[in-house]
Design a protein around this motif. Structure first.
Motif, PDB file in Angstrom:
ATOM      1  N   GLY A   1      94.914  15.539  30.049  1.00 51.19           N
ATOM      2  CA  GLY A   1      93.875  15.882  29.429  1.00 51.19           C
ATOM      3  C   GLY A   1      92.604  16.660  30.277  1.00 51.19           C
ATOM      4  N   LEU A   2      92.592  16.013  31.444  1.00 52.26           N
ATOM      5  CA  LEU A   2      91.726  16.635  32.650  1.00 52.26           C
ATOM      6  C   LEU A   2      92.083  18.190  32.820  1.00 52.26           C
ATOM      7  N   GLN A   3      93.669  18.341  33.129  1.00 50.68           N
ATOM      8  CA  GLN A   3      93.814  19.616  33.260  1.00 50.68           C
ATOM      9  C   GLN A   3      93.799  20.665  32.203  1.00 50.68           C
ATOM     10  N   LEU A   4      94.023  20.187  31.189  1.00 55.74           N
ATOM     11  CA  LEU A   4      93.789  21.081  29.832  1.00 55.74           C
ATOM     12  C   LEU A   4      92.328  21.286  29.788  1.00 55.74           C
ATOM     13  N   GLY A   5      91.680  20.329  29.871  1.00 54.24           N
ATOM     14  CA  GLY A   5      90.105  20.764  29.925  1.00 54.24           C
ATOM     15  C   GLY A   5      89.515  21.749  30.883  1.00 54.24           C
ATOM     16  N   VAL A   6      89.972  21.526  31.926  1.00 58.41           N
ATOM     17  CA  VAL A   6      89.788  22.559  33.166  1.00 58.41           C
ATOM     18  C   VAL A   6      90.147  23.857  32.850  1.00 58.41           C
ATOM     19  N   MET A   7      91.563  23.996  32.060  1.00 59.35           N
ATOM     20  CA  MET A   7      92.102  25.308  31.675  1.00 59.35           C
ATOM     21  C   MET A   7      91.282  26.007  30.571  1.00 59.35           C
ATOM     22  N   VAL A   8      90.556  25.098  29.737  1.00 57.64           N
ATOM     23  CA  VAL A   8      89.871  25.670  28.714  1.00 57.64           C
ATOM     24  C   VAL A   8      88.599  26.076  29.348  1.00 57.64           C
ATOM     25  N   PHE A   9      87.910  25.410  30.097  1.00 58.80           N
ATOM     26  CA  PHE A   9      86.931  25.656  30.944  1.00 58.80           C
ATOM     27  C   PHE A   9      86.907  27.096  31.580  1.00 58.80           C
ATOM     28  N   MET A  10      88.273  27.352  32.171  1.00 53.08           N
ATOM     29  CA  MET A  10      88.550  28.519  33.073  1.00 53.08           C
ATOM     30  C   MET A  10      88.447  29.696  32.038  1.00 53.08           C
ATOM     31  N   VAL A  11      88.997  29.530  30.653  1.00 47.65           N
ATOM     32  CA  VAL A  11      89.229  30.700  29.617  1.00 47.65           C
ATOM     33  C   VAL A  11      87.687  31.000  29.340  1.00 47.65           C
ATOM     34  N   PHE A  12      86.740  29.979  29.253  1.00 46.15           N
ATOM     35  CA  PHE A  12      85.269  29.962  28.920  1.00 46.15           C
ATOM     36  C   PHE A  12      84.531  30.716  30.216  1.00 46.15           C
ATOM     37  N   ILE A  13      84.786  30.498  31.091  1.00 43.67           N
ATOM     38  CA  ILE A  13      84.422  31.294  32.291  1.00 43.67           C
ATOM     39  C   ILE A  13      84.885  32.930  32.391  1.00 43.67           C
ATOM     40  N   TRP A  14      86.208  33.007  32.011  1.00 44.76           N
ATOM     41  CA  TRP A  14      86.561  34.314  32.018  1.00 44.76           C
ATOM     42  C   TRP A  14      85.753  35.338  30.922  1.00 44.76           C
ATOM     43  N   VAL A  15      85.564  34.416  29.680  1.00 47.97           N
ATOM     44  CA  VAL A  15      84.778  35.042  28.551  1.00 47.97           C
ATOM     45  C   VAL A  15      83.244  35.505  29.267  1.00 47.97           C
ATOM     46  N   VAL A  16      82.938  34.565  29.735  1.00 49.68           N
ATOM     47  CA  VAL A  16      81.289  34.604  30.391  1.00 49.68           C
ATOM     48  C   VAL A  16      81.382  35.856  31.254  1.00 49.68           C
ATOM     49  N   LEU A  17      82.342  35.950  32.465  1.00 46.06           N
ATOM     50  CA  LEU A  17      82.453  36.932  33.315  1.00 46.06           C
ATOM     51  C   LEU A  17      82.498  38.248  32.662  1.00 46.06           C
ATOM     52  N   TYR A  18      83.427  38.336  31.584  1.00 44.73           N
ATOM     53  CA  TYR A  18      83.649  39.558  30.650  1.00 44.73           C
ATOM     54  C   TYR A  18      82.352  39.904  30.291  1.00 44.73           C
ATOM     55  N   VAL A  19      81.466  39.100  29.617  1.00 42.51           N
ATOM     56  CA  VAL A  19      80.350  39.569  29.080  1.00 42.51           C
ATOM     57  C   VAL A  19      79.428  39.999  29.806  1.00 42.51           C
ATOM     58  N   ALA A  20      79.176  39.230  31.108  1.00 38.04           N
ATOM     59  CA  ALA A  20      78.340  39.770  32.155  1.00 38.04           C
ATOM     60  C   ALA A  20      78.562  41.147  32.641  1.00 38.04           C
ATOM     61  N   GLY A  21      79.957  41.307  32.655  1.00 45.24           N
ATOM     62  CA  GLY A  21      80.317  42.801  32.991  1.00 45.24           C
ATOM     63  C   GLY A  21      79.963  43.848  32.125  1.00 45.24           C
ATOM     64  N   ARG A  22      80.049  43.446  30.877  1.00 46.43           N
ATOM     65  CA  ARG A  22      79.667  44.608  29.824  1.00 46.43           C
ATOM     66  C   ARG A  22      78.273  44.708  29.817  1.00 46.43           C
ATOM     67  N   GLU A  23      77.341  43.603  29.958  1.00 49.47           N
ATOM     68  CA  GLU A  23      75.935  43.696  30.030  1.00 49.47           C
ATOM     69  C   GLU A  23      75.507  44.404  31.340  1.00 49.47           C
ATOM     70  N   GLY A  24      76.333  44.355  32.292  1.00 49.68           N
ATOM     71  CA  GLY A  24      75.805  44.952  33.609  1.00 49.68           C
ATOM     72  C   GLY A  24      76.170  46.469  33.463  1.00 49.68           C
ATOM     73  N   LYS A  25      77.316  46.753  32.609  1.00 48.28           N
ATOM     74  CA  LYS A  25      77.556  48.245  32.291  1.00 48.28           C
ATOM     75  C   LYS A  25      76.482  48.905  31.557  1.00 48.28           C
ATOM     76  N   ARG A  26      75.999  48.268  30.693  1.00 48.45           N
ATOM     77  CA  ARG A  26      74.777  48.684  29.478  1.00 48.45           C
ATOM     78  C   ARG A  26      73.451  48.978  30.520  1.00 48.45           C
ATOM     79  N   LYS A  27      73.376  48.003  31.574  1.00 43.80           N
ATOM     80  CA  LYS A  27      71.970  48.138  32.118  1.00 43.80           C
ATOM     81  C   LYS A  27      72.192  49.170  33.212  1.00 43.80           C
ATOM     82  N   GLY A  28      73.491  49.498  33.527  1.00 41.98           N
ATOM     83  CA  GLY A  28      73.544  50.509  34.729  1.00 41.98           C
ATOM     84  C   GLY A  28      73.776  51.974  34.046  1.00 41.98           C
ATOM     85  N   ARG A  29      73.993  51.979  32.746  1.00 45.57           N
ATOM     86  CA  ARG A  29      74.061  53.348  32.406  1.00 45.57           C
ATOM     87  C   ARG A  29      72.934  54.315  32.390  1.00 45.57           C
TER      88      ARG A  29
END
Length: 163
Positions: A119-147
């Motif tokens: 369960g711990l390993q599965l939970g960390v893997m789900v958390f890593m997917v969440f972090i990937w989504v956060v990084l993606y959203v941050a990157g898109r927001e950065g592109k918008r601000k840099g335009r």
């Protein structure tokens, strides 16, 4: 000259055919030092950045390479990109998240194979997917601000280019 596309890709690129020799184009950029932007020349490459007082976290920079295409012609290759430090940091985060995802996936699979709790390993893997989504959203927001600054760099380049 073609205008910038509406959709910003990861590192937008463009090419321009110029009716001026390479050295004329390069020297035109060297003469602009001290204006709104920091312009640096290294051989056939020009790097255009914002001055420190205008830089924010997502500020882009413009890299130009001018190649000779004949006696009175040259070709300009342009590449917009983030600050190299920011780019390296983002890549470090992505590789770190990916590495942790794989490590916890292997560990979780091993525990599952041995009929141990995973369960711990599965939970960390789900958390890593969440972090990937956060990084993606941050990157898109950065592109918008840099335009807007990317458009300023492009306008500056077109003003400097000899006609």
């Amino acid at each position: 000259m073609k205008s910038l596309p509406n959709e910003i890709v990861l590192r937008p690129r463009f090419q321009l055919e110029l009716e001026k020799p390479k050295e004329t184009v390069l020297s035109a950029f060297e003469k602009t030092e001290g204006r709104t932007f920091i312009v640096k020349r290294l051989d056939d490459h020009i790097f255009i950045k914002f001055k420190a007082e205008e830089v924010h976290f997502w500020s882009p920079q413009l890299h130009l390479e001018i190649n000779e295409e004949g006696e009175q012609r040259s070709k300009l290759y342009g590449l917009f990109g983030p600050n190299p430090t920011l780019w390296t940091f983002f890549m470090f985060l992505h590789f770190g998240v990916g590495t942790l995802f794989i490590i916890f996936g292997i560990w979780g699979y091993s525990n599952w194979s041995l009929d141990k709790p995973y369960g711990l390993q599965l939970g960390v893997m789900v958390f890593m997917v969440f972090i990937w989504v956060v990084l993606y959203v941050a990157g898109r927001e950065g592109k918008r601000k840099g335009r807007p600054q990317m458009e300023q760099l492009y306008r500056f380049m077109t003003e400097v280019l000899p006609v």
